[in-house]
Design an enzyme around this catalytic site. Sequence first.
Site, short mmCIF file in Angstrom:
data_model
loop_
_atom_site.label_atom_id
_atom_site.label_comp_id
_atom_site.label_asym_id
_atom_site.label_seq_id
_atom_site.Cartn_x
_atom_site.Cartn_y
_atom_site.Cartn_z
N ASP A 1 3.28 -6.40 3.30
CA ASP A 1 2.82 -5.33 4.21
C ASP A 1 3.05 -5.75 5.65
OD1 ASP A 1 1.72 -3.11 5.39
OD2 ASP A 1 -0.36 -3.68 5.01
N HIS B 1 3.10 2.54 12.96
CA HIS B 1 2.19 3.68 13.16
C HIS B 1 2.75 4.74 14.11
CE1 HIS B 1 -1.60 1.14 11.96
NE2 HIS B 1 -0.68 1.19 11.01
N HIS C 1 0.83 -1.21 0.00
CA HIS C 1 0.00 0.00 0.00
C HIS C 1 0.86 1.25 0.00
CE1 HIS C 1 0.20 1.04 4.38
NE2 HIS C 1 0.21 -0.25 4.58
N GLU D 1 -4.90 2.00 2.53
CA GLU D 1 -5.03 0.80 3.35
C GLU D 1 -5.26 1.16 4.81
OE1 GLU D 1 -3.49 -2.34 6.09
OE2 GLU D 1 -2.73 -0.31 5.78
N GLU D 2 -4.56 2.19 5.28
CA GLU D 2 -4.52 2.47 6.71
C GLU D 2 -5.89 2.81 7.30
OE1 GLU D 2 -2.19 1.68 8.42
OE2 GLU D 2 -0.27 2.01 7.43
N ASP E 1 6.05 0.75 6.76
CA ASP E 1 4.61 0.56 6.60
C ASP E 1 4.05 1.67 5.70
OD1 ASP E 1 2.02 -0.39 6.92
OD2 ASP E 1 1.74 0.57 8.87
#
Length: 475
Positions: A360, A431, A286, A332-333, A298
Site C-alpha cells: 500500500d 489522494h 486495500h 482503509e481510507e 492507492d
Amino acid sequence: MRVPLPRRLGALVVALSFALPLSAQEGGTRIPDEAIGTAVALRDSAMAGTGAFGIVESLTTEIGPRMAGTEADARAVAWAEERFRALGYDRVRLEPVTFPVWHRGHERAEVVAPFPQPLLITALGGSVGTGGEAIEAEVVRFGSLDELKAADPASVRGRIAFIDQKMERFRDGRGYGRVVGARSQGANEASRHGARAVLIRSIGTDSARMPHTGMMRYADDVTPIPAAALSIPDADQLARILERGQPVRVRLDIDAETRGEYTSHNVIGEIVGSERPDEIVFIGGHLDSWDLGTGAIDDGAGIAITMEAGRLIAALPERPKRTVRVIAFANEEQGLIGAYAYAREHGGDIARQIIGAESDFGAGRIYALRAGVKPEAREAIARIGEVLAPIGIAYEAEGGSPGPDVGPMVQRGMAWAQLAQDGTDYFDYHHTANDTLDKIEPAALDQQVAAYAVFAYLAAEAEGDFGSAPRTGGD
C-alpha cells in the site's frame, strides 16, 4: 501481459531446486533448502512477465473510483470475489465490515477580496459542509499546525484558518508523517480557537493544480467546522496574496456530510496449506479508494500485486505447507475499518497468523526487505532476502514498519514484514484526481509480484515460526 504457465514453472522448480549455495542455518526458524529452488522459479517467472497490470487495469477501468459506502464499493467487492475465483484460489469468502458513510457533494472556494479569483479545493473526508450556503470570512495563515496551536484565539476567532506547511519528498515517504497532522487535526485546533473553517495546503509533493483529499475526524470537545485542502499551487497563490499585507477574504461553499451506515466486505482468497492449513501467511492491499481518481496506485496496484503473487503460488505443482491468504481490505481510507474488523475476527488466535505483509505505497519498485520478527527468525528473513537480492531488493536487518492494514494485527502481536517500495513520486498523486492507471509501469509491478510471491511462499514453507504471540494493546 503474458502469464507463465504452470508447466513452465514446474520445470524451473526442478532445474533450480539446488541452484543457490546459501549458508545452512543452525537452530531457530529456517527456510528449507528444497524450498529455495521453487522460490527462485517464482521470482524468475514473475520477472519475465505477470498478469498484474491486467488486474489493476480491470479494476480501474471496470470499477473506477470506489469510495467506501458507494455503489462502486459494492461492485468492487463483487469484482474481487470473482477475480480470486478466476485466478485459481482454493477458497474465497467475504467478511462483513460496517462503517459510517461520508458523502461529498459540491465544493467551491474563491478569494473575494482584495484580488478576486477562484481557488481549487477538495473537502477532507469526514468534513461537514458549510450548512447549505456559502460562508465568507477573513483568512489567517499559519506555517504549521503547531503555530495554530500556539496562536492567540483572538487572532483566529471568526476567521478561516489556513495551515500552509510544505511536505518534503523522500523515497520512504517520511515527509508525510511530519505534516499530515494539519489534515487530521487542523479542524479540531481551528475550532478550539474559534475559526469558522480550516483550509490546509494539500499533503503532497507535486505542483499540479489538483488538491489532495484524505481523512480527518472531529474530537468530541469541538464544534465541527468545514475542512478542505487547497491544491499546492492554490496554497502558494493564497500565501502570495496574504503577503501583500491587505485583509484577504475567502468564500467557501461545501456540501459534505455523514449519512448513516453501510456494510461492505473484506474479500479473502486462500491457497490452502498442504500440511498446516490452519497456519496463515497473509499478504494484501486495500480495495477501496478515494473518489477523485481511479485508485490506481492507492491501492489498485497493491491489490493486483498480491492477487497475482497468490496466483503464481496457486499455479505451483504442490501447495505450500501453510495457507497463503490474500486480503482485499475494505475501507482503509477512512480509518483502517476493514483492518480492525479483520483483527477482531482473527486476532484471538494470533499465534496462527504466522506473519503478514501489505502492499500500500503505490507502484514503485521494491528496494528493501525489513521485518519485525523474533530474533531466532531473523536468519530466515535474511535468507528470503538472498533470493530477492538479484532483483534489486536489499535485506535490512534494522528499521522498517508494518503497513497500515497490517497494523491492527501487529498491535495484537503478529510478526510482520515490509517490502519497501520506492515512493519518491507517490505523494505527487496520493489522494488526487491524478491517481490513474498511466502512473503504473507494468515491469515495476512484475518485480513486486516476484517479491511478494517469494516472501509468501518461503514464509509458508518455513520450519518454525516468526514470533507471533498475543499481547495487549490491540483494538
